[in-house]
Design a protein around this motif. Structure first.
Motif, mmCIF file in Angstrom:
data_model
loop_
_atom_site.group_PDB
_atom_site.id
_atom_site.type_symbol
_atom_site.label_atom_id
_atom_site.label_comp_id
_atom_site.label_asym_id
_atom_site.label_seq_id
_atom_site.Cartn_x
_atom_site.Cartn_y
_atom_site.Cartn_z
ATOM 1 N N THR A 25 0.844 -1.193 0.000
ATOM 2 C CA THR A 25 0.000 0.000 0.000
ATOM 3 C C THR A 25 0.880 1.244 0.000
ATOM 4 N N LEU A 26 0.296 2.358 -0.362
ATOM 5 C CA LEU A 26 0.996 3.631 -0.213
ATOM 6 C C LEU A 26 1.241 3.885 1.267
ATOM 7 N N SER A 27 2.337 4.527 1.581
ATOM 8 C CA SER A 27 2.672 4.753 2.981
ATOM 9 C C SER A 27 1.911 5.942 3.554
ATOM 10 N N THR A 28 1.658 5.881 4.852
ATOM 11 C CA THR A 28 1.048 6.976 5.597
ATOM 12 C C THR A 28 2.136 7.670 6.399
ATOM 13 N N SER A 29 2.336 8.956 6.156
ATOM 14 C CA SER A 29 3.381 9.700 6.855
ATOM 15 C C SER A 29 2.948 10.012 8.283
ATOM 16 N N MET A 30 3.892 9.935 9.214
ATOM 17 C CA MET A 30 3.584 10.218 10.602
ATOM 18 C C MET A 30 4.374 11.415 11.125
ATOM 19 N N CYS A 31 5.702 11.356 11.076
ATOM 20 C CA CYS A 31 6.540 12.395 11.682
ATOM 21 C C CYS A 31 7.787 12.646 10.854
ATOM 22 N N ALA A 32 8.345 13.823 11.035
ATOM 23 C CA ALA A 32 9.683 14.125 10.536
ATOM 24 C C ALA A 32 10.378 14.981 11.587
ATOM 25 N N TYR A 33 11.671 14.766 11.755
ATOM 26 C CA TYR A 33 12.462 15.511 12.729
ATOM 27 C C TYR A 33 13.628 16.173 12.010
ATOM 28 N N GLN A 34 13.831 17.454 12.303
ATOM 29 C CA GLN A 34 14.857 18.228 11.624
ATOM 30 C C GLN A 34 15.729 18.947 12.648
ATOM 31 N N PRO A 35 17.048 18.995 12.415
ATOM 32 C CA PRO A 35 17.905 19.729 13.348
ATOM 33 C C PRO A 35 17.418 21.162 13.536
ATOM 34 N N THR A 36 17.443 21.632 14.764
ATOM 35 C CA THR A 36 16.985 22.988 15.073
ATOM 36 C C THR A 36 17.779 24.031 14.294
ATOM 37 N N ALA A 37 17.066 25.034 13.809
ATOM 38 C CA ALA A 37 17.684 26.177 13.114
ATOM 39 C C ALA A 37 18.444 25.759 11.866
ATOM 40 N N GLN A 38 17.990 24.688 11.237
ATOM 41 C CA GLN A 38 18.641 24.258 9.994
ATOM 42 C C GLN A 38 17.612 24.210 8.881
ATOM 43 N N GLU A 39 17.926 24.819 7.766
ATOM 44 C CA GLU A 39 17.022 24.827 6.625
ATOM 45 C C GLU A 39 17.402 23.722 5.653
ATOM 46 N N GLY A 40 16.464 23.390 4.772
ATOM 47 C CA GLY A 40 16.738 22.362 3.784
ATOM 48 C C GLY A 40 15.973 21.090 4.064
ATOM 49 N N SER A 41 16.399 20.001 3.438
ATOM 50 C CA SER A 41 15.665 18.733 3.509
ATOM 51 C C SER A 41 16.310 17.732 4.456
ATOM 52 N N GLU A 42 17.290 18.152 5.244
ATOM 53 C CA GLU A 42 17.988 17.236 6.127
ATOM 54 C C GLU A 42 17.099 16.886 7.314
ATOM 55 N N ARG A 43 16.639 15.647 7.357
ATOM 56 C CA ARG A 43 15.736 15.238 8.427
ATOM 57 C C ARG A 43 15.657 13.723 8.539
ATOM 58 N N ALA A 44 14.945 13.256 9.555
ATOM 59 C CA ALA A 44 14.584 11.850 9.706
ATOM 60 C C ALA A 44 13.060 11.779 9.615
ATOM 61 N N ARG A 45 12.564 10.927 8.733
ATOM 62 C CA ARG A 45 11.128 10.896 8.444
ATOM 63 C C ARG A 45 10.609 9.462 8.568
ATOM 64 N N PHE A 46 9.369 9.309 9.055
ATOM 65 C CA PHE A 46 8.817 7.981 9.324
ATOM 66 C C PHE A 46 7.437 7.827 8.676
ATOM 67 N N GLU A 47 7.298 6.736 7.909
ATOM 68 C CA GLU A 47 6.063 6.421 7.193
ATOM 69 C C GLU A 47 5.733 4.947 7.395
ATOM 70 N N PHE A 48 4.441 4.609 7.241
ATOM 71 C CA PHE A 48 4.000 3.244 7.530
ATOM 72 C C PHE A 48 2.956 2.780 6.512
ATOM 73 N N GLY A 49 2.933 1.466 6.276
ATOM 74 C CA GLY A 49 1.965 0.894 5.356
ATOM 75 C C GLY A 49 1.921 -0.618 5.517
ATOM 76 N N TRP A 50 1.339 -1.284 4.530
ATOM 77 C CA TRP A 50 1.220 -2.752 4.544
ATOM 78 C C TRP A 50 1.808 -3.321 3.265
ATOM 79 N N VAL A 51 2.374 -4.515 3.377
ATOM 80 C CA VAL A 51 2.890 -5.198 2.198
ATOM 81 C C VAL A 51 2.505 -6.677 2.282
ATOM 82 N N PRO A 52 1.926 -7.255 1.216
ATOM 83 C CA PRO A 52 1.587 -8.685 1.225
ATOM 84 C C PRO A 52 2.854 -9.518 1.449
ATOM 85 N N ARG A 53 2.737 -10.558 2.243
ATOM 86 C CA ARG A 53 3.913 -11.344 2.596
ATOM 87 C C ARG A 53 4.495 -12.091 1.396
ATOM 88 N N THR A 54 3.670 -12.373 0.391
ATOM 89 C CA THR A 54 4.151 -13.092 -0.787
ATOM 90 C C THR A 54 4.530 -12.152 -1.928
#
Length: 225
Positions: A90-119
């Motif tokens: 499935t498409l992932s559902t975004s939950m959170c992203a964490y970025q260093p304080t006072a820093q601009e740009g795309s540098e971050r840690a991001r977390f997403e969740f979804g489902w994938v068939p086992r086979t």
């Protein structure tokens, strides 16, 4: 009699005022508490998540970007599990992203969740230069920029049957590592441990009946097939 009536009236007014004050105070307190627990992204100072995040982001502090509240995360994952395609994730559902304080740009840690068939082939290792791992029964792969964790989540009720043939997946992206060449196995293990702890919040919110991530994360790198 009139004096008694006045006293009773005054007592009633004081009592009503006190009750109203208690109600208002409870409302304010409840609202404050609800604001703290209505999403899954709060990181308590000095917690394991806090220590891992500061190390991964290489920062003394960070800002939190809340993509979806708890109810939206749960509703989205339940909805996607009900209509999951047996051949692809499935498409992932975004939950959170964490970025260093006072820093601009795309540098971050991001977390997403979804489902994938086992086979599905989507459940197979696919990361370029990724290393495989196992952590307390969950498993996945990680490279410098991405950790993918697969977890068995036994859902209750009408979602029990579809959850038997799917993995809950977490996708943690670490764009904070862009341009770096010093991401060793220890760094990847820290990223995996953080992904595990963030996924635990989701399995708790979903009510996974097997409680898959109760133990502290112990990351075990696996040999390349």
């Amino acid at each position: 009699m009139r004096t008694c009536a006045r006293n009773v009236l005054k007592a009633s007014v004081r009592s009503a005022t006190a009750v109203l004050s208690v109600v208002l105070l409870a409302s304010c307190t409840s609202g404050g508490s609800e604001a703290k627990i209505e999403h899954l992204c709060t990181v308590t100072p000095a917690s394991e998540e806090d220590v891992l995040l500061r190390g991964i982001l290489r920062a003394d502090g960070f800002t939190t970007d809340i993509n979806n509240r708890t109810s939206r995360v749960v509703e989205g994952l339940e909805r996607d599990l009900r209509k999951i395609d047996p051949a692809k994730q499935t498409l992932s559902t975004s939950m959170c992203a964490y970025q260093p304080t006072a820093q601009e740009g795309s540098e971050r840690a991001r977390f997403e969740f979804g489902w994938v068939p086992r086979t599905s082939k989507d459940a197979e290792p696919s990361l370029s230069d990724g290393g495989r791992f196992e952590v307390n029964g969950a498993f996945g792969e990680s490279n410098s920029f991405l950790t993918k964790l697969l977890v068995r989540c036994d859902m209750p009720g009408d979602l029990a049957e579809p959850s038997e043939s799917a993995w809950l997946y977490a996708k943690a992206s670490y764009t904070v590592n862009t341009g770096r060449t010093d991401i060793d196995q220890a760094a990847k293990d820290r990223q995996t441990a953080l992904a595990y702890l963030m996924t635990r919040r989701v399995t708790d919110a979903l009510g996974c009946e097997n409680k898959p991530l109760e133990k502290p994360p112990v990351v075990k790198p696996l040999p390349t097939p």
